[in-house]
Design a protein around this motif. Structure first.
Motif, PDB file in Angstrom:
ATOM      1  N   LEU A  24       0.827  -1.205   0.000  1.00  0.00           N
ATOM      2  CA  LEU A  24       0.000   0.000   0.000  1.00  0.00           C
ATOM      3  C   LEU A  24       0.866   1.261   0.000  1.00  0.00           C
ATOM      4  O   LEU A  24       0.562   2.236  -0.703  1.00  0.00           O
ATOM      5  N   GLU A  25       1.916   1.243   0.786  1.00  0.00           N
ATOM      6  CA  GLU A  25       2.828   2.384   0.842  1.00  0.00           C
ATOM      7  C   GLU A  25       3.496   2.616  -0.519  1.00  0.00           C
ATOM      8  O   GLU A  25       3.570   3.744  -0.998  1.00  0.00           O
ATOM      9  N   LEU A  26       3.969   1.557  -1.137  1.00  0.00           N
ATOM     10  CA  LEU A  26       4.589   1.665  -2.460  1.00  0.00           C
ATOM     11  C   LEU A  26       3.580   2.177  -3.486  1.00  0.00           C
ATOM     12  O   LEU A  26       3.886   3.063  -4.284  1.00  0.00           O
ATOM     13  N   ARG A  27       2.368   1.653  -3.443  1.00  0.00           N
ATOM     14  CA  ARG A  27       1.319   2.091  -4.359  1.00  0.00           C
ATOM     15  C   ARG A  27       1.066   3.586  -4.221  1.00  0.00           C
ATOM     16  O   ARG A  27       0.962   4.312  -5.210  1.00  0.00           O
ATOM     17  N   GLN A  28       0.978   4.040  -2.981  1.00  0.00           N
ATOM     18  CA  GLN A  28       0.736   5.463  -2.735  1.00  0.00           C
ATOM     19  C   GLN A  28       1.877   6.322  -3.273  1.00  0.00           C
ATOM     20  O   GLN A  28       1.647   7.350  -3.921  1.00  0.00           O
ATOM     21  N   ARG A  29       3.122   5.907  -3.008  1.00  0.00           N
ATOM     22  CA  ARG A  29       4.275   6.677  -3.499  1.00  0.00           C
ATOM     23  C   ARG A  29       4.312   6.727  -5.015  1.00  0.00           C
ATOM     24  O   ARG A  29       4.570   7.783  -5.608  1.00  0.00           O
ATOM     25  N   LEU A  30       4.047   5.591  -5.671  1.00  0.00           N
ATOM     26  CA  LEU A  30       4.062   5.560  -7.137  1.00  0.00           C
ATOM     27  C   LEU A  30       2.959   6.435  -7.725  1.00  0.00           C
ATOM     28  O   LEU A  30       3.175   7.133  -8.719  1.00  0.00           O
ATOM     29  N   LEU A  31       1.780   6.411  -7.122  1.00  0.00           N
ATOM     30  CA  LEU A  31       0.695   7.278  -7.596  1.00  0.00           C
ATOM     31  C   LEU A  31       1.055   8.749  -7.458  1.00  0.00           C
ATOM     32  O   LEU A  31       0.810   9.548  -8.369  1.00  0.00           O
ATOM     33  N   MET A  32       1.649   9.135  -6.339  1.00  0.00           N
ATOM     34  CA  MET A  32       2.016  10.534  -6.127  1.00  0.00           C
ATOM     35  C   MET A  32       3.132  10.958  -7.084  1.00  0.00           C
ATOM     36  O   MET A  32       3.125  12.076  -7.599  1.00  0.00           O
ATOM     37  N   GLN A  33       4.074  10.055  -7.368  1.00  0.00           N
ATOM     38  CA  GLN A  33       5.120  10.367  -8.340  1.00  0.00           C
ATOM     39  C   GLN A  33       4.514  10.584  -9.728  1.00  0.00           C
ATOM     40  O   GLN A  33       4.907  11.489 -10.453  1.00  0.00           O
ATOM     41  N   TYR A  34       3.544   9.748 -10.068  1.00  0.00           N
ATOM     42  CA  TYR A  34       2.873   9.873 -11.353  1.00  0.00           C
ATOM     43  C   TYR A  34       2.127  11.201 -11.450  1.00  0.00           C
ATOM     44  O   TYR A  34       2.207  11.908 -12.455  1.00  0.00           O
ATOM     45  N   VAL A  35       1.423  11.545 -10.395  1.00  0.00           N
ATOM     46  CA  VAL A  35       0.696  12.824 -10.353  1.00  0.00           C
ATOM     47  C   VAL A  35       1.673  13.984 -10.510  1.00  0.00           C
ATOM     48  O   VAL A  35       1.428  14.921 -11.275  1.00  0.00           O
ATOM     49  N   ASP A  36       2.792  13.926  -9.810  1.00  0.00           N
ATOM     50  CA  ASP A  36       3.785  14.996  -9.908  1.00  0.00           C
ATOM     51  C   ASP A  36       4.330  15.123 -11.325  1.00  0.00           C
ATOM     52  O   ASP A  36       4.498  16.221 -11.838  1.00  0.00           O
ATOM     53  N   ARG A  37       4.595  13.998 -11.991  1.00  0.00           N
ATOM     54  CA  ARG A  37       5.081  14.049 -13.369  1.00  0.00           C
ATOM     55  C   ARG A  37       4.038  14.648 -14.305  1.00  0.00           C
ATOM     56  O   ARG A  37       4.371  15.445 -15.192  1.00  0.00           O
ATOM     57  N   LEU A  38       2.790  14.276 -14.121  1.00  0.00           N
ATOM     58  CA  LEU A  38       1.723  14.849 -14.953  1.00  0.00           C
ATOM     59  C   LEU A  38       1.607  16.350 -14.742  1.00  0.00           C
ATOM     60  O   LEU A  38       1.414  17.106 -15.702  1.00  0.00           O
ATOM     61  N   VAL A  40       3.974  18.398 -13.914  1.00  0.00           N
ATOM     62  CA  VAL A  40       5.110  19.043 -14.596  1.00  0.00           C
ATOM     63  C   VAL A  40       4.810  19.125 -16.092  1.00  0.00           C
ATOM     64  O   VAL A  40       5.033  20.170 -16.708  1.00  0.00           O
ATOM     65  N   LEU A  41       4.314  18.048 -16.670  1.00  0.00           N
ATOM     66  CA  LEU A  41       3.999  18.058 -18.100  1.00  0.00           C
ATOM     67  C   LEU A  41       2.931  19.086 -18.453  1.00  0.00           C
ATOM     68  O   LEU A  41       2.975  19.703 -19.520  1.00  0.00           O
ATOM     69  N   LEU A  42       1.995  19.274 -17.553  1.00  0.00           N
ATOM     70  CA  LEU A  42       0.911  20.225 -17.796  1.00  0.00           C
ATOM     71  C   LEU A  42       1.266  21.650 -17.395  1.00  0.00           C
ATOM     72  O   LEU A  42       0.498  22.573 -17.637  1.00  0.00           O
TER      73      LEU A  42
END
Length: 45
Positions: A24-38, A40-42
């Motif tokens: 669950l912790e890994l899932r949360q971190r990966l989701l937040m990293q993905y959100v942060d990358r999006l 930046v792109l936007l």
């Protein structure tokens, strides 16, 4: 703006085994990293 997520208390997570909690912790971190990358792109702040 990033949505405010509900907090989950430690007592609610006590029933989880260590492997499940880690997943669950890994899932949360990966989701937040993905959100942060999006964001930046936007060009969002």
């Amino acid at each position: 703006m990033r949505p405010l997520l509900p907090k989950v208390s430690a007592s609610k997570l006590e029933c989880l085994d260590d492997e499940t909690y880690a997943r669950l912790e890994l899932r949360q971190r990966l989701l937040m990293q993905y959100v942060d990358r999006l964001r930046v792109l936007l060009g969002a702040d």
